[in-house]
Design a protein around this motif. Structure first.
Motif, PDB file in Angstrom:
ATOM      1  N   GLY A 110       0.578  -0.970  -0.577  1.00 42.10           N
ATOM      2  CA  GLY A 110       0.081  -0.188   0.292  1.00 42.10           C
ATOM      3  C   GLY A 110       0.895   0.977  -0.342  1.00 42.10           C
ATOM      4  O   GLY A 110       0.115   2.438  -0.199  1.00 42.10           O
ATOM      5  N   LEU A 111       2.046   1.016   0.395  1.00 44.77           N
ATOM      6  CA  LEU A 111       2.634   2.839   0.466  1.00 44.77           C
ATOM      7  C   LEU A 111       4.201   2.446   0.074  1.00 44.77           C
ATOM      8  O   LEU A 111       4.298   3.606  -0.024  1.00 44.77           O
ATOM      9  CB  LEU A 111       3.813   2.387   1.570  1.00 44.77           C
ATOM     10  N   GLN A 112       3.737   1.290  -1.148  1.00 44.36           N
ATOM     11  CA  GLN A 112       5.578   1.119  -1.921  1.00 44.36           C
ATOM     12  C   GLN A 112       5.220   2.933  -2.959  1.00 44.36           C
ATOM     13  O   GLN A 112       6.229   3.380  -3.434  1.00 44.36           O
ATOM     14  CB  GLN A 112       5.521   0.299  -3.212  1.00 44.36           C
ATOM     15  N   GLY A 113       4.179   3.296  -3.294  1.00 42.94           N
ATOM     16  CA  GLY A 113       3.552   5.149  -4.289  1.00 42.94           C
ATOM     17  C   GLY A 113       4.852   6.328  -3.541  1.00 42.94           C
ATOM     18  O   GLY A 113       5.833   6.943  -3.681  1.00 42.94           O
ATOM     19  N   VAL A 114       4.311   6.325  -1.861  1.00 43.63           N
ATOM     20  CA  VAL A 114       4.300   6.844  -1.220  1.00 43.63           C
ATOM     21  C   VAL A 114       6.097   7.141  -1.010  1.00 43.63           C
ATOM     22  O   VAL A 114       6.906   7.817  -0.718  1.00 43.63           O
ATOM     23  CB  VAL A 114       4.438   7.370  -0.091  1.00 43.63           C
ATOM     24  N   VAL A 115       6.882   5.825  -0.346  1.00 45.94           N
ATOM     25  CA  VAL A 115       7.529   5.754  -0.108  1.00 45.94           C
ATOM     26  C   VAL A 115       8.758   5.573  -1.399  1.00 45.94           C
ATOM     27  O   VAL A 115       9.793   6.590  -0.994  1.00 45.94           O
ATOM     28  CB  VAL A 115       8.641   4.329   0.314  1.00 45.94           C
ATOM     29  N   LYS A 116       8.383   5.483  -2.899  1.00 45.79           N
ATOM     30  CA  LYS A 116       9.325   5.565  -3.715  1.00 45.79           C
ATOM     31  C   LYS A 116       9.432   7.297  -4.177  1.00 45.79           C
ATOM     32  O   LYS A 116      10.407   7.882  -4.821  1.00 45.79           O
ATOM     33  CB  LYS A 116       8.200   5.173  -4.729  1.00 45.79           C
ATOM     34  N   GLU A 117       8.262   8.201  -4.011  1.00 45.49           N
ATOM     35  CA  GLU A 117       8.348   9.826  -4.228  1.00 45.49           C
ATOM     36  C   GLU A 117       9.238  10.251  -3.225  1.00 45.49           C
ATOM     37  O   GLU A 117       9.904  11.230  -3.526  1.00 45.49           O
ATOM     38  CB  GLU A 117       7.358  10.656  -4.099  1.00 45.49           C
ATOM     39  N   ILE A 150      11.369  21.553  -3.323  1.00 46.06           N
ATOM     40  CA  ILE A 150      10.915  20.081  -3.562  1.00 46.06           C
ATOM     41  C   ILE A 150      10.086  19.336  -2.749  1.00 46.06           C
ATOM     42  O   ILE A 150      11.670  18.890  -0.625  1.00 46.06           O
ATOM     43  CB  ILE A 150      12.425  19.533  -3.745  1.00 46.06           C
ATOM     44  N   GLY A 151       9.245  19.060  -2.241  1.00 47.74           N
ATOM     45  CA  GLY A 151       9.042  18.181  -0.679  1.00 47.74           C
ATOM     46  C   GLY A 151       8.300  16.452  -0.646  1.00 47.74           C
ATOM     47  O   GLY A 151       9.049  15.841  -1.099  1.00 47.74           O
ATOM     48  N   PRO A 152       8.435  15.897  -0.048  1.00 47.73           N
ATOM     49  CA  PRO A 152       8.312  14.732   0.618  1.00 47.73           C
ATOM     50  C   PRO A 152       7.748  13.993  -0.894  1.00 47.73           C
ATOM     51  O   PRO A 152       8.393  12.889  -1.148  1.00 47.73           O
ATOM     52  CB  PRO A 152       7.952  14.576   1.956  1.00 47.73           C
ATOM     53  N   SER A 170       9.962  11.209  -8.434  1.00 49.97           N
ATOM     54  CA  SER A 170      10.008   9.994  -9.499  1.00 49.97           C
ATOM     55  C   SER A 170      10.454  10.710 -10.814  1.00 49.97           C
ATOM     56  O   SER A 170      11.130  10.315 -11.648  1.00 49.97           O
ATOM     57  CB  SER A 170       9.389   8.783  -9.297  1.00 49.97           C
ATOM     58  N   ARG A 171       9.530  11.660 -11.412  1.00 46.74           N
ATOM     59  CA  ARG A 171       9.204  12.160 -12.811  1.00 46.74           C
ATOM     60  C   ARG A 171       9.943  12.648 -13.509  1.00 46.74           C
ATOM     61  O   ARG A 171      10.137  12.306 -14.338  1.00 46.74           O
ATOM     62  CB  ARG A 171       8.570  13.779 -13.178  1.00 46.74           C
ATOM     63  N   PHE A 172      10.907  12.722 -12.324  1.00 47.49           N
ATOM     64  CA  PHE A 172      12.511  14.162 -12.501  1.00 47.49           C
ATOM     65  C   PHE A 172      13.754  13.067 -12.224  1.00 47.49           C
ATOM     66  O   PHE A 172      14.534  13.320 -13.135  1.00 47.49           O
ATOM     67  CB  PHE A 172      12.690  14.875 -11.861  1.00 47.49           C
TER      68      PHE A 172
END
Length: 349
Positions: A110-117, A150-152, A170-172
């Motif tokens: 559930g949190l892989q996207g948050v951790v990735k960003e 540049i936020g979390p 992650s886009r950058f």
């Protein structure tokens, strides 16, 4: 070790157990202590980051280093505060290893996207390929503007129309991004223009270069960076030229206004030099009409003897203010103040 409850003079709070979850005894005093510690941590986070932000806004040379310190200090205060609050609530931190497997599954699902960003944001802060204040362009999504934060989870990009766009960190990292002002540098631009055939090419070059060099948003020339005028093509309507120039870093951050300002300068320079700018026109060559040839056919069509009259170009307009040049020279901070600061006097473009 003295309980934080006692330090704050809250000895009267009942320490009786109110719940037991996963072997952890939760007491009223422990929960109050945890809440107080969290409030202190968030207050310290707000004070430290706000103070460092003010220092960064007033500094000219150390903005990136101060921004890095601001982010690390903010994250560190929050982490220490949360760990201290958990400890005060009665959680034995050494027992967290028991929950490591479950926590890993939760992050994976559930949190892989948050951790990735979040990790991508840390990479952006330390890597510094893009930094706060840089003017970037993301072509595939049509975003162009200055990096403000540049936020979390996401990076805030502000366009020249004062539109704030949140781009995932992650886009950058994963996709191509153009940084027009990387490490405080500038770039060369090409401004096309056309003059009529028969114009004096040397006169065109001298007039346009003089206007470009006199512009306040053109960098002083060096051996490596010179303003030039190139003849690039023989067009359908005239000779196609390009003004090749190195603008200032502030001008690069306003590409549309900068291009319009240089185009205006070129038009003024050509008008002053008396160089004709071609207008769109179509020449019709008539062989026969109504069974007649040449001048007889033209007479039948109503043109009289000779070729049809060609349209003449408009008269040179009176000199007016160059609004695009004013926009290029505008101050970023005065033009678009950071919310939620109180409104300040704005400089008119």
């Amino acid at each position: 070790m003295t309980n934080p409850i006692q330090k704050l003079g809250l000895d009267t709070i009942e320490q009786s157990q109110i719940a037991r979850i996963a072997g952890i005894n939760l007491t009223l005093g422990g929960l109050v202590s945890a809440g107080v510690i969290l409030l202190i941590a968030f207050a310290a986070h707000w004070l430290v980051t706000r103070s460092l932000r003010r220092v960064r806004e007033r500094s000219d040379r150390s903005r990136q280093a101060i921004y890095l310190l601001e982010r690390l200090a903010g994250y560190g205060i929050i982490v220490v505060g949360v760990m201290s609050a958990l400890s005060a609530a009665g959680l034995n931190l050494s027992s967290l290893t028991v929950f490591a497997g479950a926590l890993g599954i939760g992050v994976g699902l559930g949190l892989q996207g948050v951790v990735k960003e979040f990790v991508s944001g840390l990479f952006l802060i330390f890597d510094r390929m893009v930094s706060v204040g840089d003017y970037i362009e993301i072509e595939d999504i049509g975003i162009r503007g200055a990096i403000m934060e540049i936020g979390p989870r996401a990076t805030r990009v502000r366009t020249n129309d004062n539109v704030n766009v949140l781009v995932p960190n992650s886009r950058f990292i994963e996709q191509p991004v153009t940084n027009w002002t990387m490490k405080g540098d500038t770039r060369r631009i090409h401004v096309p223009f056309t003059v009529a055939y028969g114009s004096d090419r040397g006169q065109v070059r001298d007039a346009v270069l003089t206007a470009a060099r006199a512009s306040p948003f053109t960098l002083p020339e060096t051996e490596a960076r010179k303003s030039q005028v190139w003849l690039v093509a023989f067009g359908d309507r005239g000779l196609s030229f390009e003004l090749v120039v190195w603008p200032t870093r502030d001008a690069v951050k306003r590409p549309a206004a900068m291009h319009a300002a240089y185009t205006w300068l070129i038009a003024d320079a050509l008008d002053t030099a008396g160089v004709e700018v071609p207008v769109p026109q179509t020449d019709l060559r008539l062989r026969t009409a109504f069974g007649l040839d040449g001048e007889e056919a033209l007479k039948r069509l109503g043109y009289g003897v000779g070729s049809p009259p060609r349209p003449t170009g408009p008269q040179s307009p009176a000199r007016t203010a160059n609004d695009a040049a004013d926009d290029v020279m505008a101050d970023d901070e005065a033009e678009m103040p950071e919310p939620p600061a109180p409104p300040k006097a704005r400089q008119t473009d």
